[in-house]
Every structure is written in C-alpha cells, then in structure tokens.
Design a protein around this motif. Sequence first.
Motif, PDB file in Angstrom:
ATOM      1  N   HIS A   1     -21.493  23.455 -29.157  1.00 29.85           N
ATOM      2  CA  HIS A   1     -20.336  22.817 -29.679  1.00 29.85           C
ATOM      3  C   HIS A   1     -20.275  22.624 -31.191  1.00 29.85           C
ATOM      4  O   HIS A   1     -19.119  22.673 -31.658  1.00 29.85           O
ATOM      5  CB  HIS A   1     -20.325  21.315 -28.995  1.00 29.85           C
ATOM      6  CG  HIS A   1     -21.103  20.392 -29.683  1.00 29.85           C
ATOM      7  ND1 HIS A   1     -22.312  20.364 -29.387  1.00 29.85           N
ATOM      8  CD2 HIS A   1     -20.928  19.514 -30.514  1.00 29.85           C
ATOM      9  CE1 HIS A   1     -22.929  19.318 -30.049  1.00 29.85           C
ATOM     10  NE2 HIS A   1     -21.750  18.861 -30.903  1.00 29.85           N
TER      11      HIS A   1
ATOM     12  N   ILE B   1      -7.426  13.252 -24.525  1.00 31.40           N
ATOM     13  CA  ILE B   1      -8.170  12.488 -23.677  1.00 31.40           C
ATOM     14  C   ILE B   1      -7.736  11.285 -23.774  1.00 31.40           C
ATOM     15  O   ILE B   1      -8.039  10.584 -22.564  1.00 31.40           O
ATOM     16  CB  ILE B   1      -9.656  13.086 -24.100  1.00 31.40           C
ATOM     17  CG1 ILE B   1      -9.865  14.590 -23.887  1.00 31.40           C
ATOM     18  CG2 ILE B   1     -10.745  12.242 -23.271  1.00 31.40           C
ATOM     19  CD1 ILE B   1     -11.476  14.848 -24.401  1.00 31.40           C
TER      20      ILE B   1
ATOM     21  N   PHE C   1     -12.148  17.459 -14.541  1.00 30.04           N
ATOM     22  CA  PHE C   1     -12.442  18.290 -15.668  1.00 30.04           C
ATOM     23  C   PHE C   1     -13.647  19.402 -15.130  1.00 30.04           C
ATOM     24  O   PHE C   1     -14.202  20.009 -15.926  1.00 30.04           O
ATOM     25  CB  PHE C   1     -13.519  17.216 -16.538  1.00 30.04           C
ATOM     26  CG  PHE C   1     -12.511  16.639 -17.299  1.00 30.04           C
ATOM     27  CD1 PHE C   1     -11.989  17.165 -18.694  1.00 30.04           C
ATOM     28  CD2 PHE C   1     -12.347  15.261 -17.030  1.00 30.04           C
ATOM     29  CE1 PHE C   1     -11.204  16.599 -19.321  1.00 30.04           C
ATOM     30  CE2 PHE C   1     -11.273  14.381 -17.797  1.00 30.04           C
ATOM     31  CZ  PHE C   1     -10.907  15.022 -19.098  1.00 30.04           C
TER      32      PHE C   1
ATOM     33  N   ASP D   1     -22.627  20.937 -15.905  1.00 29.19           N
ATOM     34  CA  ASP D   1     -21.797  21.513 -16.616  1.00 29.19           C
ATOM     35  C   ASP D   1     -21.693  22.839 -16.211  1.00 29.19           C
ATOM     36  O   ASP D   1     -22.617  23.225 -15.164  1.00 29.19           O
ATOM     37  CB  ASP D   1     -21.957  21.494 -18.227  1.00 29.19           C
ATOM     38  CG  ASP D   1     -23.072  22.168 -18.688  1.00 29.19           C
ATOM     39  OD1 ASP D   1     -23.863  23.019 -17.825  1.00 29.19           O
ATOM     40  OD2 ASP D   1     -23.420  22.271 -20.013  1.00 29.19           O
TER      41      ASP D   1
ATOM     42  N   PHE E   1     -18.432  13.243 -24.934  1.00 28.05           N
ATOM     43  CA  PHE E   1     -17.743  13.841 -24.123  1.00 28.05           C
ATOM     44  C   PHE E   1     -16.998  15.260 -24.603  1.00 28.05           C
ATOM     45  O   PHE E   1     -16.958  16.361 -23.785  1.00 28.05           O
ATOM     46  CB  PHE E   1     -16.819  12.944 -23.374  1.00 28.05           C
ATOM     47  CG  PHE E   1     -16.142  13.492 -22.158  1.00 28.05           C
ATOM     48  CD1 PHE E   1     -16.997  13.845 -20.942  1.00 28.05           C
ATOM     49  CD2 PHE E   1     -14.653  13.900 -22.110  1.00 28.05           C
ATOM     50  CE1 PHE E   1     -16.428  14.229 -19.960  1.00 28.05           C
ATOM     51  CE2 PHE E   1     -14.288  14.272 -20.888  1.00 28.05           C
ATOM     52  CZ  PHE E   1     -14.907  14.531 -19.941  1.00 28.05           C
ATOM     53  N   ILE E   2     -16.284  15.049 -25.825  1.00 31.22           N
ATOM     54  CA  ILE E   2     -15.729  16.197 -26.277  1.00 31.22           C
ATOM     55  C   ILE E   2     -16.812  17.393 -26.702  1.00 31.22           C
ATOM     56  O   ILE E   2     -16.613  18.344 -26.342  1.00 31.22           O
ATOM     57  CB  ILE E   2     -14.916  15.977 -27.663  1.00 31.22           C
ATOM     58  CG1 ILE E   2     -13.927  15.161 -27.081  1.00 31.22           C
ATOM     59  CG2 ILE E   2     -14.503  17.201 -28.356  1.00 31.22           C
ATOM     60  CD1 ILE E   2     -13.072  14.557 -28.222  1.00 31.22           C
TER      61      ILE E   2
ATOM     62  N   LEU F   1     -17.625  19.013 -23.390  1.00 31.93           N
ATOM     63  CA  LEU F   1     -16.349  19.706 -22.664  1.00 31.93           C
ATOM     64  C   LEU F   1     -16.506  20.983 -23.642  1.00 31.93           C
ATOM     65  O   LEU F   1     -16.200  22.070 -22.922  1.00 31.93           O
ATOM     66  CB  LEU F   1     -15.017  18.857 -23.229  1.00 31.93           C
ATOM     67  CG  LEU F   1     -14.820  17.772 -22.067  1.00 31.93           C
ATOM     68  CD1 LEU F   1     -13.375  17.062 -22.326  1.00 31.93           C
ATOM     69  CD2 LEU F   1     -14.784  18.260 -20.754  1.00 31.93           C
TER      70      LEU F   1
ATOM     71  N   HIS G   1     -19.000  23.149 -22.099  1.00 31.88           N
ATOM     72  CA  HIS G   1     -18.505  23.210 -20.418  1.00 31.88           C
ATOM     73  C   HIS G   1     -17.609  24.361 -20.616  1.00 31.88           C
ATOM     74  O   HIS G   1     -17.814  25.370 -19.728  1.00 31.88           O
ATOM     75  CB  HIS G   1     -17.897  21.927 -19.897  1.00 31.88           C
ATOM     76  CG  HIS G   1     -17.633  22.166 -18.529  1.00 31.88           C
ATOM     77  ND1 HIS G   1     -18.575  22.476 -17.669  1.00 31.88           N
ATOM     78  CD2 HIS G   1     -16.595  21.937 -17.837  1.00 31.88           C
ATOM     79  CE1 HIS G   1     -18.146  22.358 -16.370  1.00 31.88           C
ATOM     80  NE2 HIS G   1     -16.827  22.268 -16.515  1.00 31.88           N
ATOM     81  N   TYR G   2     -16.434  24.432 -21.282  1.00 29.98           N
ATOM     82  CA  TYR G   2     -15.463  25.416 -21.261  1.00 29.98           C
ATOM     83  C   TYR G   2     -15.649  26.622 -22.146  1.00 29.98           C
ATOM     84  O   TYR G   2     -14.907  27.390 -22.441  1.00 29.98           O
ATOM     85  CB  TYR G   2     -14.061  24.761 -21.665  1.00 29.98           C
ATOM     86  CG  TYR G   2     -13.493  23.887 -20.630  1.00 29.98           C
ATOM     87  CD1 TYR G   2     -13.438  23.990 -19.432  1.00 29.98           C
ATOM     88  CD2 TYR G   2     -13.496  22.499 -20.885  1.00 29.98           C
ATOM     89  CE1 TYR G   2     -12.877  23.049 -18.361  1.00 29.98           C
ATOM     90  CE2 TYR G   2     -12.801  21.240 -20.172  1.00 29.98           C
ATOM     91  CZ  TYR G   2     -12.569  21.817 -18.830  1.00 29.98           C
ATOM     92  OH  TYR G   2     -12.041  20.993 -17.729  1.00 29.98           O
TER      93      TYR G   2
ATOM     94  N   PHE H   1     -10.414  25.879 -23.403  1.00 28.65           N
ATOM     95  CA  PHE H   1      -9.866  24.551 -22.812  1.00 28.65           C
ATOM     96  C   PHE H   1      -8.629  25.034 -21.807  1.00 28.65           C
ATOM     97  O   PHE H   1      -8.177  25.897 -22.188  1.00 28.65           O
ATOM     98  CB  PHE H   1      -9.350  23.379 -23.676  1.00 28.65           C
ATOM     99  CG  PHE H   1     -10.403  22.953 -24.727  1.00 28.65           C
ATOM    100  CD1 PHE H   1     -11.427  22.282 -24.314  1.00 28.65           C
ATOM    101  CD2 PHE H   1     -10.323  23.480 -25.988  1.00 28.65           C
ATOM    102  CE1 PHE H   1     -12.411  22.031 -25.190  1.00 28.65           C
ATOM    103  CE2 PHE H   1     -11.418  22.974 -27.055  1.00 28.65           C
ATOM    104  CZ  PHE H   1     -12.427  22.226 -26.500  1.00 28.65           C
TER     105      PHE H   1
ATOM    106  N   LEU I   1      -5.598  20.559 -21.564  1.00 31.54           N
ATOM    107  CA  LEU I   1      -6.405  20.049 -22.810  1.00 31.54           C
ATOM    108  C   LEU I   1      -6.301  20.672 -24.271  1.00 31.54           C
ATOM    109  O   LEU I   1      -6.749  20.079 -24.932  1.00 31.54           O
ATOM    110  CB  LEU I   1      -7.735  20.064 -22.485  1.00 31.54           C
ATOM    111  CG  LEU I   1      -8.222  18.730 -21.609  1.00 31.54           C
ATOM    112  CD1 LEU I   1      -9.997  19.094 -21.235  1.00 31.54           C
ATOM    113  CD2 LEU I   1      -8.327  17.594 -22.381  1.00 31.54           C
TER     114      LEU I   1
END
Length: 638
Positions: free
Chosen positions: A246, A280, A414, A474, A523-524, A527, A530-531, A535, A539
């Motif tokens: 991230h 969010i 999600f 995830d 959390f971001i 995410l 995860h993605y 997104f 999102l």
Amino acid sequence: MSLLEIELPDGTKKEVAPGTTPYDVAASIGEGLARQSIAARFNGRLVDVGRPLEESGSLSLITQNSPEALEIIRHSCAHLMAQAVKELYGDEVQVTIGPAIKDGFYYDFYSETKKFVPEDFPVIEKKMAELAKADLPVTREVMTRDDAIAMFRGMGESYKVELIEDLQEPTVSLYRQGNFVDLCRGPHVPRTGVHKAFKLTSLAGAYWRGDEHNAMLQRVYATAFLNKKDLNIHLERLEEARKRDHRKLGRELDLFSFSEDAGGGLVLWHPKGAMLRTIIEDFERKEHLKRGYDIVVGPQILKTELWKMSGHYENYRENMYFTEVDEQGYGIKPMNCLAHMLIYKSKPRSYRNLPVRYFELGTVHRHEKSGVLHGLLRVRGFTQDDAHIICRPDQIDEEVKGVMRFVQDVAAIFGFQYTMELSTRPEKSIGSDSDWEQATSALRSALEDSGQPYDINEGDGAFYGPKIDVKLKDALDREWQCATIQCDFTLPERFDLTYVGTDGEKHRPVMLHRVIVGSIERFIGVLIEHYAGSFPLWLSPVQAIVVNVTDNQADYAQHVYEQLRAAGIRVEVDLRNEKLGFKIREAQVAKIPYMLVIGDREMAEETVAPRYRDGKNLDSMKVDEFVDFVKSEAAAFK
C-alpha cells in the motif's frame, strides 16, 4: 530390566527397552516411516526423534507431512542459517535468538562491524545449502547452567550468556550440528539434510529483548518449506504482496504521503486519498444510522483526572500524549470511550432507554515508537469507527450478536473472509474476577449461539475487559486484525453509570466497546493491498476520466466532464495534447475504472465510448446512459 510400554495412535502397544528412541520405534514399523520422521510427541510433549525414552507412555511420530512439521523445520532452519553466518563471518558476529514465525523464521545477530545487506543473501544461502548437503547430525545435549555459561562466554557469545543467566533451571539443553552449538529447548530435525527449500527474504532492525535502551540487532528474515514447489508458490505470493504494498501504490495512485517535517506516523491525505476516505466514512455513517446508532462527537483532550479514573493513566499512559492548559493536566485521547460515558451521564436514564448506541468517527493519537511505524498500518494519529453500546446485562447477548452481524455484512461488501477469536483477561488489568467471568461468559455464549467457529487467545484481552477479535483474510489469504467487540463491566462502575430499572432503583449497565473496520487508516491500507489498488467502482476516488483524441474534441470533452460531475460521478478530464494511447495507459496505471474516449464520431453523435481499465471496450452510449450505468454498477457492489 523392565520394559517400557509404548502406545501408538492406532492403539497398538509395543514393549521396548529403556533408551529406545522414537526413531527406533519408527524403524520397527518401517524404514520409510523412520526416514520421514522428524520429531515425535511423547505423552503430549514434543521431543526429538532421537530422544531416549525413559518411561512408558503414548507416542505419535511427526513426519514431514504432519501439521506440526513445518514449524519444526523452520526453527531448525533458523539454526542452519545461524551456523552459516558463523562459518562465514566468525567472531565478527554474535548470535542471539532465532524462532519460527508465521510463514517463516528469523534470526537476530549482533555485530559492530558487519552490516548485512540483501547482497549477502545468496552467499549465506549457498553456505546453508552446503551444510544441508553435508547432512550433519543434529544432536541434543544437556549441560549444567554454569557449564553452559562458561562455554558460551568462552565463545564470546555474550547474548547466550545473558539468556542462560536469566534461566532458573539447573540444566539447559543445547543443540549441536557440526561445529555449531546453540541454546534451545527444541525439538529439531535429526539431520541438516532435511532442509531442501529455504530462502532469505528481508532485513530489519530489532532491539535486544524489544527494549529501545538495549543494543540494536540485525534481524534476518527467511522462510523454509518441505519442497521447492511450495517455496516457489510462497515466493510468488511474496512478490505479489510487494506489488500490492500500500505504501508503493499509495504513491503511484497519489493517495497519501508522510513527511518528516510533519512527524512520523502522521498521514497527509492527498485529494484522491481523502476522497477514498470520505467514501468509506459516509458508508460508515449510513450503515450505523441504519442499525440504530446515534452519532456523537467528543473532544480531543480530556482532563488527566478522567484518565486516572478510567485506569488508562495507570495501564496505558506509555501510549498517550499529555499536555497542560492553565496549569491543568490533559490527556490527548487514545480512544473515545470516556467522552461517550460523559454523554450518557448527562441526564438520567431508564431501562426503557437502553440500549443506547453511540457512534463516533473519532480521531485518536497513540505514542508509537518510530521502529514500529509502517505506512497506514501503524500510525500515531488515526480515526476509528468507534462505538459504545450501553445496555442492561440481559441485553448483552443480542447486542453482541448484532455487532457480529454488522461485521459479517461489512466483510461481505468488501469481499473479505474472516475468523474470530475470544481474548481473555491479561495479566495487567482492572476489575473483579466475577465481572471478568461474567463478561467472558457473555461473549463466549454469543459466539456459540451464533454457530461461528472461534479460537481462544489466552491473556490478550483489553485491560478493562475480554474481547472478540475479528481477523479479515485478504485476496492473498493474509490475516488483518480489524473489528473487535469488548465487554466491559468495569468502566461503568468507575464512572458510576446507572439506569433506573423496573423496580424504580438504580442499576449498573454494561458497556460494549466495538469497532467494525477499526482504524480507517489501517483499513484503507488493507483495502489497497486487497484490491491491488483497483478499487471497485463504488469505492474508486475517480470513477471515470474523459480523454479527447485531438484538440478538435476538447470543448465537447469538457462539456461531458461537466455533465458527469453535475450528475454526481467522480470524474476527471485529460485534454493534454498527447497521443490517445499515452493518455489511456496513464489512466490504466492510475487504475481508473472507466476511460471515456471522445473522437469526432462521439462529438457528432453526442455520445461517449467507455473503455474499462482492463482494456475491454463498451458500446458507445449517451452521457445520461453512462451516468445510469455507473450508478447501477456502483450500487450493485453495496
């Protein structure tokens, strides 16, 4: 000489002479089983496969395919790595500790002169391979504490000396392979030849025993598997995780940054990142209001006396920041519960008013050491989707189940799988034994009634109450701690929270502390990984970008952009005098879901030609049709 009776897992019993080893038992069954056996469980204890048996009991052999095998192999491989480092660098490096961890192992080394760099990894791995190929026996020795101290002191291994000096036992166990010896409880694989597939992965700094006042060590991370196929799969997953990091994607997608001028662990949200965060947070407000929560807002600082009353000052102050105003001490809040209790106390409450559910997107600050800061995943200032449910004791079960349903719904939206665990009373805690037992029983009952599988995490509850922790899984099957539900009988007592019951008397409510996604920052970060930054449409900070083919379509492209923006679509426009292919590639790198190509035909027909970020082209459509299309697709994700 009396024989020992050894019972095997299938109920078979064997009589053997004292001193017989688990390996001998395996060999009596079959040579193939003996070769595959790397350890054993005897009377419930893990032991070396070469450990002499001196009493009767139950024995199960741990082969390379057993669930426990991988951890033993990795722990043993940590010794192999330490041996390789010592053979390469000798007295220049001291060894400390090297445990197995999730997905691998590490070993911490101390050196005043040798600074490890990734370029050292192939050299160390080559030496490890040589030692593995030599198939050295790995043997256990028992030595008196004093003799072990003298031996390691003579070797110049002061960290091993310190470890042994802290032990109370009169003897210690050592493991020797070739000319390398290490302090360890074991068990270990019987020979270095077991190690077929290993890889050094990364470096980090670590204070000796986790104390910043101690020496800084060099931590070498690595992993090991039973075979090269499994290792390669793992390495491919690590490479994918690096691509999804991230911090990397946050820069590339222009979401956020950090600045030493601002201070470590303090996030600077760029426009696109702030938009993602806003989406969010708006989602959170809507979902909480739908479930009967009231939105509240508390102050950033509260008097120190309140933090003393709550127990935070005694149990949590090392994680807090304090200041002074007009000679009055204040604590900057690390959590939101105190303000919520003061709101509850602002007027009398009846049993008819309960439960009350207070929700706050509350920004908090915690004193985190610089060494543990990690992008958005570990910061000093963050916002929690924090709520406190104040209820009657008879309402606990249904309220906990309601929170669990909330977590399940959000996880599904999600695209996360999840697991749950019940964390019990820690050593450092407040409250009576009876309150803790009642709170723990309430959470356990809710879990069991829900049919949700869960694990027990002994001693890891909050200092004021037990908790249910939810770990999200995830896209790479990694676990992330996000949601938590904590049951608290203690703070309502300390803050004298009451309600008037059916009998007209005052009674004590219970407070549930809970978050659904937890820290918005964390959390971001999850995410993004995860993605992989792509997104879903609902999102995406930017849902579409309008690109013209030539300057001839610039005015119409601008008009389309303004129409979409007015319709509530999150849109950008790229009117630069660049080739269309270049602009499309940039939009794909930015992971924007839709590119709207405007050429002469689209301008003449007053349409747009949507192109999805994976390269798929859609049929041309009117602007209002695209608006309906985007809104329909975005709504489907929720």
